[in-house]
Design a protein around this motif. Structure first.
Motif, PDB file in Angstrom:
ATOM      1  N   ARG A 122      -3.458   5.152  19.857  1.00  0.00           N
ATOM      2  CA  ARG A 122      -4.619   6.015  20.022  1.00  0.00           C
ATOM      3  C   ARG A 122      -4.201   7.379  20.560  1.00  0.00           C
ATOM      4  O   ARG A 122      -4.563   8.418  20.016  1.00  0.00           O
ATOM      5  N   ARG A 154       0.071  10.487  12.116  1.00  0.00           N
ATOM      6  CA  ARG A 154      -0.761   9.731  11.153  1.00  0.00           C
ATOM      7  C   ARG A 154       0.041   8.657  10.454  1.00  0.00           C
ATOM      8  O   ARG A 154       1.266   8.657  10.499  1.00  0.00           O
ATOM      9  N   GLY A 155      -0.690   7.790   9.751  1.00  0.00           N
ATOM     10  CA  GLY A 155      -0.060   6.773   8.930  1.00  0.00           C
ATOM     11  C   GLY A 155       0.805   5.835   9.740  1.00  0.00           C
ATOM     12  O   GLY A 155       1.778   5.275   9.241  1.00  0.00           O
ATOM     13  N   ALA A 156       0.456   5.648  11.005  1.00  0.00           N
ATOM     14  CA  ALA A 156       1.324   4.865  11.869  1.00  0.00           C
ATOM     15  C   ALA A 156       1.062   3.373  11.697  1.00  0.00           C
ATOM     16  O   ALA A 156       0.030   2.959  11.191  1.00  0.00           O
ATOM     17  N   ARG A 157       2.014   2.599  12.177  1.00  0.00           N
ATOM     18  CA  ARG A 157       1.964   1.166  11.974  1.00  0.00           C
ATOM     19  C   ARG A 157       0.817   0.527  12.725  1.00  0.00           C
ATOM     20  O   ARG A 157       0.164  -0.377  12.229  1.00  0.00           O
ATOM     21  N   ALA A 213      -7.437   1.770  12.081  1.00  0.00           N
ATOM     22  CA  ALA A 213      -7.981   1.731  10.718  1.00  0.00           C
ATOM     23  C   ALA A 213      -7.189   0.744   9.872  1.00  0.00           C
ATOM     24  O   ALA A 213      -7.736   0.036   9.021  1.00  0.00           O
ATOM     25  N   PHE A 238     -15.633  -0.489  18.243  1.00  0.00           N
ATOM     26  CA  PHE A 238     -16.392  -0.320  17.005  1.00  0.00           C
ATOM     27  C   PHE A 238     -17.784   0.263  17.224  1.00  0.00           C
ATOM     28  O   PHE A 238     -18.564   0.371  16.296  1.00  0.00           O
ATOM     29  N   CYS A 250     -17.779   3.227  17.873  1.00  0.00           N
ATOM     30  CA  CYS A 250     -17.437   4.487  17.214  1.00  0.00           C
ATOM     31  C   CYS A 250     -16.678   4.257  15.919  1.00  0.00           C
ATOM     32  O   CYS A 250     -16.944   4.890  14.897  1.00  0.00           O
ATOM     33  N   HIS A 251     -15.666   3.410  15.987  1.00  0.00           N
ATOM     34  CA  HIS A 251     -14.800   3.214  14.829  1.00  0.00           C
ATOM     35  C   HIS A 251     -15.519   2.394  13.756  1.00  0.00           C
ATOM     36  O   HIS A 251     -16.269   1.467  14.077  1.00  0.00           O
ATOM     37  N   ALA A 252     -15.253   2.737  12.507  1.00  0.00           N
ATOM     38  CA  ALA A 252     -15.842   1.992  11.408  1.00  0.00           C
ATOM     39  C   ALA A 252     -15.317   0.561  11.465  1.00  0.00           C
ATOM     40  O   ALA A 252     -14.106   0.346  11.581  1.00  0.00           O
ATOM     41  N   ARG A 305     -12.601   1.088   4.062  1.00  0.00           N
ATOM     42  CA  ARG A 305     -13.028   2.289   3.323  1.00  0.00           C
ATOM     43  C   ARG A 305     -13.761   1.897   2.055  1.00  0.00           C
ATOM     44  O   ARG A 305     -14.768   2.498   1.691  1.00  0.00           O
ATOM     45  N   GLN A 332     -17.272   0.882   2.748  1.00  0.00           N
ATOM     46  CA  GLN A 332     -18.126   2.027   3.063  1.00  0.00           C
ATOM     47  C   GLN A 332     -18.562   2.740   1.796  1.00  0.00           C
ATOM     48  O   GLN A 332     -19.659   3.264   1.701  1.00  0.00           O
ATOM     49  N   ALA A 356      -0.284   1.808   5.731  1.00  0.00           N
ATOM     50  CA  ALA A 356      -0.166   0.889   6.852  1.00  0.00           C
ATOM     51  C   ALA A 356       1.277   0.659   7.244  1.00  0.00           C
ATOM     52  O   ALA A 356       1.606   0.503   8.405  1.00  0.00           O
ATOM     53  N   GLN A 397     -20.498   4.937  10.398  1.00  0.00           N
ATOM     54  CA  GLN A 397     -19.389   5.860  10.612  1.00  0.00           C
ATOM     55  C   GLN A 397     -18.354   5.736   9.506  1.00  0.00           C
ATOM     56  O   GLN A 397     -18.189   4.688   8.891  1.00  0.00           O
ATOM     57  N   ARG A 422     -17.399   7.996  15.647  1.00  0.00           N
ATOM     58  CA  ARG A 422     -18.285   8.742  16.549  1.00  0.00           C
ATOM     59  C   ARG A 422     -19.297   7.786  17.151  1.00  0.00           C
ATOM     60  O   ARG A 422     -19.756   6.867  16.499  1.00  0.00           O
TER      61      ARG A 422
END
Lengths: 124, 243, 375
Positions: free
Chosen positions: A53, A62-65, A69, A105, A107-109, A113, A116, B17, B163, B169
């Motif tokens: 985080r 980005r794209g970290a292990r 997400a 969650f 906040c986080h989806a 993807r 969504q 990932a 979100q 958010r």
């Protein structure tokens, strides 16, 4: 409300455990392996997430292990694409069982993807 | 569902990932030519900025606002408690009567007042000049909103739903334009910039102010641009032309 | 509300006597208010800040009016203790413990309001572990906690005969600390360069003067009420001294407020803001003139300096008027200061669907008031 639901779930699970069944059956993840071995993940996923985080938010990595997400993409339910929603959903299921609050969650989806975007919930 | 499409997405998802373990394959590098590689941090050599050309910005057009809302899963604002990441402001010169139109969003100051006042350090400036709120340490005191000269920040007054993965958010924290950090990190432009071009106005230029050969740096050098509230000397990353 | 349990708690610190009449009723009233407060805070916690009437322009609302009043008055409530310990006046010294307890209660009440108003009060540990030392807010957190510790220590050394010799040094430390504290509270606003209503070096001294007046007013009220319950009136000479002091403090606040607005009027770019606050902003101009200037300043000055109004009732009325005026002044300062549009495009008339160039609305004040009262 959510806390209450979690509490009730925990109670129900405790009841189930008492009745003879054991840990909850969680949605099967995608792929062969987790980002670390399963035992390490069970023990230390919160530390990985917390570290990641700060790396991502402050340093822009980005794209970290250990991306949150990323967890959702692999661990979502194959039908609805979510990691929350029932005692068998991956994150919620174990957390309700372990009675550990999980507020990420808010906040986080909690869905992939694809889910969504209204497409197939999870890539096979 | 197109099977080819699905497998390609799966491939990309998995690559993302695992990018920390295995080096991203060439396809990926080609596709995101300007993106930082996975695991690489934002660079202080870069200063991201935007130039808004108010002579091209069309009065009444809200393409940038709509694109921002869609990109970040922010509902269209109608009440004083709704979040406003970007807004269109209609301007009339009090002396000449000339009218202008311009989007206003977080100005990504080099000396951001919001960062100074934040008690926990949740408001911060990333190495590449993007001003952000770390929603993991924001306690929701709203002092940054008191300090911001541009009304650029919003407090999330209600529980959120729907979100997007790239824009978490939630209730009780302050948020604002993040210059689409997730897109910029992939080598793309912010959503408002692309939408403005797609609408045919090309009124927003995005780029690295520190790179002398970038379009934005060329423009800032060759035409008269201004910063909002320049008197406060916050050295904004967002510049305006024609004001 | 913080002041109310304070009465109950501080009663034993007062000269001996049986539990006063009405103590139970008072405690019960305190409990009811507390229950309302807990309910209101919980309601907001569930629904979010939409229920408060604040928005993305007026981001600090009535809770902050109450909180800032309590925090500023807390520092002033220490007046009596300060005069006793720092200047060694015996009549004041005897009441030092009450003064200090009151200061503690007011500050705790104010901080509670502030904390409950946070978007994420459950992250208080974050606030305690992540400091941004450039933030005046962060300094204030240190100042508030320090104040609590020092004043608590002060109460202790005052009540324990063994430590009598420490009362003066601890008293002096508390005195210095509380001046810094109020300066810090004022600076929360004084450093907000972006907003016309706040950016001024005069805000910190003004807050100091306000703390002296408001804290003394609260002290006078509590002292008078306690004296009645115990049937042991406050010695007249002492009351009249404090009363005169209140008059001087109120006059000081009036003077500094006048200077603040006059200097603003001097700069042309501030004229529109002053016009808003003093002439045509509703309800700000009304609250400024009728609430602060009339009720909060003229009325107490008459009550305090009129030669015929020497009784305890007139003193209590004066103190009440000062407190009412304080709320009017803070409302104008905090909410009026945010309602006035930010000047982002000088030389242009601006309009947008986020009310650029327009006065910010305040809505549903009722629920918010209810909530703030609770605390």
């Amino acid at each position: 409300m959510r806390v209450m639901a979690a509490g009730l779930l925990a109670l129900a699970l405790a009841g189930a455990a008492w009745a003879g069944s054991r840990a909850p059956v969680l949605d099967a993840p995608r792929g062969e392996k987790c980002v670390e071995d399963a035992a390490t993940m069970r023990r230390s996923h919160m530390d990985f997430l917390r570290h990641q985080r700060d790396e991502t938010v402050h340093r822009g990595i980005r794209g970290a292990r250990h991306s949150l997400a990323g967890c959702v993409e692999c661990h979502a339910n194959a039908k609805d694409g979510a990691v929350l929603g029932s005692p068998s959903h991956f994150c919620q299921g174990c957390h309700a069982y372990a009675a550990v609050k999980l507020d990420c969650f808010e906040c986080h989806a909690s869905r992939t993807r694809a889910a969504q975007a209204g497409r197939q919930a999870r890539s096979p | 569902m197109n099977p080819i499409d699905t497998s390609r997405r799966a491939f990309l998802g998995r690559t993302a990932a695992f990018a920390g373990v295995a080096l991203a394959p060439g396809v990926l590098l080609y596709e995101f030519a300007a993106a930082r590689e996975a695991g690489q941090e934002a660079s202080a050599a870069v200063r991201w900025g935007m130039l808004v050309d108010t002579t091209r910005c069309a009065s009444g057009c809200t393409a940038c606002v709509d694109a921002c809302n869609a990109e970040h899963g922010v509902p269209k604002a109608s009440r004083p408690t709704d979040a406003q990441w970007i807004r269109k402001v209609e301007l009339k010169d009090l002396r000449t009567g000339a009218v202008r139109s311009a989007p206003v969003m977080c100005q990504h100051c080099a000396e951001p007042p919001c960062v100074d006042v934040c008690p926990t350090g949740a408001s911060f400036k990333r190495a590449d000049g993007i001003v952000l709120v770390d929603r993991h340490t924001c306690i929701g005191c709203r002092y940054c909103m008191m300090a911001c000269p541009y009304k650029a920040r919003s407090f999330v007054h209600e529980p959120t739903t729907g979100q997007k993965t790239d824009t978490p958010r939630g209730k009780g924290c302050v948020e604002s334009c993040n210059l689409c950090a997730h897109r910029v990190d992939r080598g793309e432009k912010p959503a408002c910039v692309d939408a403005c071009s797609a609408a045919g106005h090309r009124a927003i230029v995005f780029g690295d102010l520190n790179d002398p050969s970038s379009e934005i740096a060329l423009r800032v050098r060759s035409v008269a641009t201004s910063q909002l509230r320049a008197d406060l000397r916050t050295d904004n990353g967002v510049r305006y032309q024609g004001l | 509300m913080a002041a109310r349990p304070a009465l109950a708690h501080s009663a034993p610190a007062w000269p001996t006597g049986p539990a006063p009449r009405g103590f139970t009723a008072l405690a019960a009233a305190g409990a009811v208010v507390l229950a309302l407060a807990v309910g209101a805070a919980h309601y907001m916690e569930e629904r979010g800040h939409v229920v408060t009437g604040m928005g993305n322009e007026v981001v600090w609302g009535l809770p902050h009016v109450f909180a800032i009043f309590l925090i500023v008055a807390a520092s002033g409530a220490l007046n009596v203790a300060s005069v006793g310990s720092v200047f060694g006046v015996a009549a004041y010294k005897r009441r030092a413990a009450l003064s200090a307890l009151l200061a503690l209660a007011l500050l705790v009440g104010g901080l509670l309001v502030l904390v409950l108003d946070l978007g994420r009060p459950e992250r208080l540990v974050v606030a305690a572990t992540h400091y941004n030392f450039r933030s005046i807010f962060a300094w204030n957190m240190i100042l508030y906690n320090g104040f609590l510790a020092i004043v608590a220590g002060y109460v202790w050394v005052n009540l324990e005969r063994r430590f009598a010799s420490l009362a003066t040094p601890v008293g002096i430390l508390a005195f210095v600390w509380r001046i810094v504290l109020t300066t810090g509270t004022g600076s929360i606003f004084g450093f907000l360069v972006a907003r016309q209503g706040y950016a001024s070096g005069l805000v910190a001294p003004l807050f100091l003067a306000m703390s002296l007046a408001w804290g003394l007013a609260v002290f006078l009220l509590v002292q008078g009420a306690l004296a009645r319950w115990h049937g042991a009136p406050v010695p007249e000479a002492f009351r009249l001294r404090l009363r005169r002091l209140l008059g001087v403090f109120v006059a000081t606040v009036a003077y500094l407020t006048a200077v603040l607005h006059l200097t603003n009027l001097y700069w042309a770019k501030q004229a529109a803001f002053e016009r808003f606050i003093l002439v045509d902003g509703t309800p700000y101009a009304f609250l400024f003139w009728a609430g602060w200037a009339g009720l909060g300043t003229a009325v107490p000055l008459v009550l305090v300096f009129h030669p015929r109004l020497r009784g305890p009732r007139a003193t209590a009325m004066a103190a009440l008027a000062v407190i009412a005026g304080a709320f009017a002044q803070l409302y104008v300062f905090i909410i009026g200061g945010q309602a006035f549009p930010l000047e982002i495009f000088p030389g242009y008339a601006a309009s947008s669907d986020f009310r650029d160039g327009a006065i910010a609305p305040m809505s549903r004040a009722f629920r918010k008031r209810f909530w703030a009262w609770g605390d």
